[in-house]
Design a protein around this motif. Structure first.
Motif, PDB file in Angstrom:
ATOM      1  N   UNK A 157      33.481  32.767  35.092  1.00  0.00           N
ATOM      2  CA  UNK A 157      33.302  31.653  36.015  1.00  0.00           C
ATOM      3  C   UNK A 157      33.213  30.319  35.287  1.00  0.00           C
ATOM      4  N   UNK A 158      32.749  30.335  34.054  1.00  0.00           N
ATOM      5  CA  UNK A 158      32.623  29.086  33.297  1.00  0.00           C
ATOM      6  C   UNK A 158      33.943  28.689  32.642  1.00  0.00           C
ATOM      7  N   UNK A 159      34.631  29.649  32.046  1.00  0.00           N
ATOM      8  CA  UNK A 159      35.854  29.329  31.299  1.00  0.00           C
ATOM      9  C   UNK A 159      37.084  29.245  32.206  1.00  0.00           C
TER      10      UNK A 159
ATOM     11  N   UNK B 213      39.135  33.773  37.608  1.00  0.00           N
ATOM     12  CA  UNK B 213      38.093  34.743  37.955  1.00  0.00           C
ATOM     13  C   UNK B 213      38.017  34.961  39.460  1.00  0.00           C
ATOM     14  N   UNK B 214      38.091  33.890  40.207  1.00  0.00           N
ATOM     15  CA  UNK B 214      38.057  34.028  41.670  1.00  0.00           C
ATOM     16  C   UNK B 214      39.352  34.613  42.207  1.00  0.00           C
ATOM     17  N   UNK B 215      40.457  34.432  41.467  1.00  0.00           N
ATOM     18  CA  UNK B 215      41.735  34.976  41.909  1.00  0.00           C
ATOM     19  C   UNK B 215      41.758  36.492  41.953  1.00  0.00           C
ATOM     20  N   UNK B 216      40.866  37.144  41.165  1.00  0.00           N
ATOM     21  CA  UNK B 216      40.808  38.607  41.201  1.00  0.00           C
ATOM     22  C   UNK B 216      40.288  39.119  42.535  1.00  0.00           C
ATOM     23  N   UNK B 217      39.605  38.272  43.277  1.00  0.00           N
ATOM     24  CA  UNK B 217      39.065  38.710  44.565  1.00  0.00           C
ATOM     25  C   UNK B 217      40.134  38.788  45.647  1.00  0.00           C
ATOM     26  N   UNK B 218      41.290  38.176  45.400  1.00  0.00           N
ATOM     27  CA  UNK B 218      42.349  38.176  46.410  1.00  0.00           C
ATOM     28  C   UNK B 218      43.698  38.341  45.731  1.00  0.00           C
ATOM     29  N   UNK B 219      44.306  39.532  45.803  1.00  0.00           N
ATOM     30  CA  UNK B 219      45.619  39.735  45.187  1.00  0.00           C
ATOM     31  C   UNK B 219      46.676  38.824  45.795  1.00  0.00           C
ATOM     32  N   UNK B 220      47.653  38.468  44.977  1.00  0.00           N
ATOM     33  CA  UNK B 220      48.716  37.571  45.430  1.00  0.00           C
ATOM     34  C   UNK B 220      49.607  38.277  46.456  1.00  0.00           C
ATOM     35  N   UNK B 221      50.003  37.547  47.477  1.00  0.00           N
ATOM     36  CA  UNK B 221      50.868  38.100  48.508  1.00  0.00           C
ATOM     37  C   UNK B 221      50.162  38.893  49.587  1.00  0.00           C
ATOM     38  N   UNK B 222      48.839  38.727  49.675  1.00  0.00           N
ATOM     39  CA  UNK B 222      48.078  39.466  50.698  1.00  0.00           C
ATOM     40  C   UNK B 222      48.355  38.886  52.091  1.00  0.00           C
ATOM     41  N   UNK B 223      48.631  39.730  53.090  1.00  0.00           N
ATOM     42  CA  UNK B 223      48.817  39.203  54.462  1.00  0.00           C
ATOM     43  C   UNK B 223      47.555  38.511  54.964  1.00  0.00           C
ATOM     44  N   UNK B 224      47.752  37.519  55.826  1.00  0.00           N
ATOM     45  CA  UNK B 224      46.638  36.719  56.321  1.00  0.00           C
ATOM     46  C   UNK B 224      45.524  37.504  56.984  1.00  0.00           C
TER      47      UNK B 224
ATOM     48  N   UNK C 173      37.945  41.270  28.918  1.00  0.00           N
ATOM     49  CA  UNK C 173      39.345  40.860  28.786  1.00  0.00           C
ATOM     50  C   UNK C 173      39.819  40.114  30.031  1.00  0.00           C
ATOM     51  N   UNK C 174      39.316  40.504  31.192  1.00  0.00           N
ATOM     52  CA  UNK C 174      39.710  39.836  32.425  1.00  0.00           C
ATOM     53  C   UNK C 174      39.160  38.423  32.510  1.00  0.00           C
ATOM     54  N   UNK C 175      38.032  38.186  31.826  1.00  0.00           N
ATOM     55  CA  UNK C 175      37.334  36.912  32.004  1.00  0.00           C
ATOM     56  C   UNK C 175      37.497  35.964  30.826  1.00  0.00           C
ATOM     57  N   UNK C 176      37.586  36.525  29.602  1.00  0.00           N
ATOM     58  CA  UNK C 176      37.604  35.669  28.414  1.00  0.00           C
ATOM     59  C   UNK C 176      38.946  34.982  28.243  1.00  0.00           C
TER      60      UNK C 176
END
Length: 227
Positions: free
Chosen positions: A118-120, A125-136, A224-227
């Motif tokens: 969240x800092x770097x 980091x927030x993008x992991x909560x919503x995969x790209x191309x998700x229907x509305x 690895x996901x965050x750094x």
């Protein structure tokens, strides 16, 4: 019978004082300290080689920012291996069969990876909560699901380590009890059971090392996901 099987996982006490702190800190005495000599002992050289190889494998997927975690993760790996292996000796206590200890190790380290992300890289980091191309219509549901999966990670780390070690210790005790009971009535079956016990003990040695590695490896993947 059930109570006696789980007695081995109770924290040892002396005069009413829990000895889990002693069980955690005492095994560090077994490791030799680095010396200023030009030539080290064979055991110290083997220990240094193992630590170097493990650290290299651990840092391969990480960026340069994650290399600052090398000392912490390597120390954690050695700590978990020591606790798991010594717990297989007779009349010993395995601190890593306690869920409280494993959660106490997993939660702060997992939280540190989240805070670093969240800092770097807050957007990533927030993008992991919503995969790209998700229907509305699925966006709120997926955000809730991904948030739950994020917060369940430390619980999964602690439960995985606890469950694997607890199951192995219970199997060893059950099979050893069966071999002892069958020794007088059916010696051949008792011998076969003892052979299975030896093989299971060797398997548990491998499980003790693998579970320590998996615990640290998953932390590395979270980092690895965050750094």
């Amino acid at each position: 019978m059930t109570v006696s099987l789980f007695d081995q996982f109770m924290s040892p006490t002396l005069l009413g004082i829990p000895l889990i702190a002693l069980a955690i800190t005492l095994p560090w005495i077994m490791y030799p300290a680095p010396t200023t000599r030009w030539l080290n002992s064979r055991f110290l050289a083997l220990q240094g080689w193992f630590i170097n190889r493990f650290t290299q494998q651990l840092l391969l997927p990480l960026s340069l920012g994650g290399h600052k975690w090398a000392a912490l993760l390597t120390s954690l790996m050695i700590f978990l291996i020591t606790m798991n292996m010594l717990g297989l000796l007779p009349y010993t206590f395995t601190p890593t069969t306690q869920l409280s200890l494993n959660l106490g190790l997993a939660t702060p380290l997992w939280l540190a990876t989240v805070i670093i992300g969240m800092r770097n890289q807050p957007t990533h980091a927030l993008g992991h909560l919503l995969p790209e191309g998700t229907p509305g219509p699925l966006i709120p549901v997926l955000i809730v699901i991904e948030t739950i999966s994020l917060f369940i990670r430390p619980l999964a780390l602690g439960v995985r380590l606890t469950a694997n070690l607890t199951a192995g210790h219970l199997l060893i005790q059950l099979i050893s009890t069966a071999a002892f009971v069958l020794l007088s009535s059916m010696p051949a079956v008792a011998l076969l059971t003892s052979t299975v016990l030896v093989l299971l003990t060797l398997l548990e040695v491998a499980v003790a090392m693998i579970q320590a590695y998996v615990f640290v490896l998953l932390l590395t993947l979270y980092l690895q996901e965050k750094a």
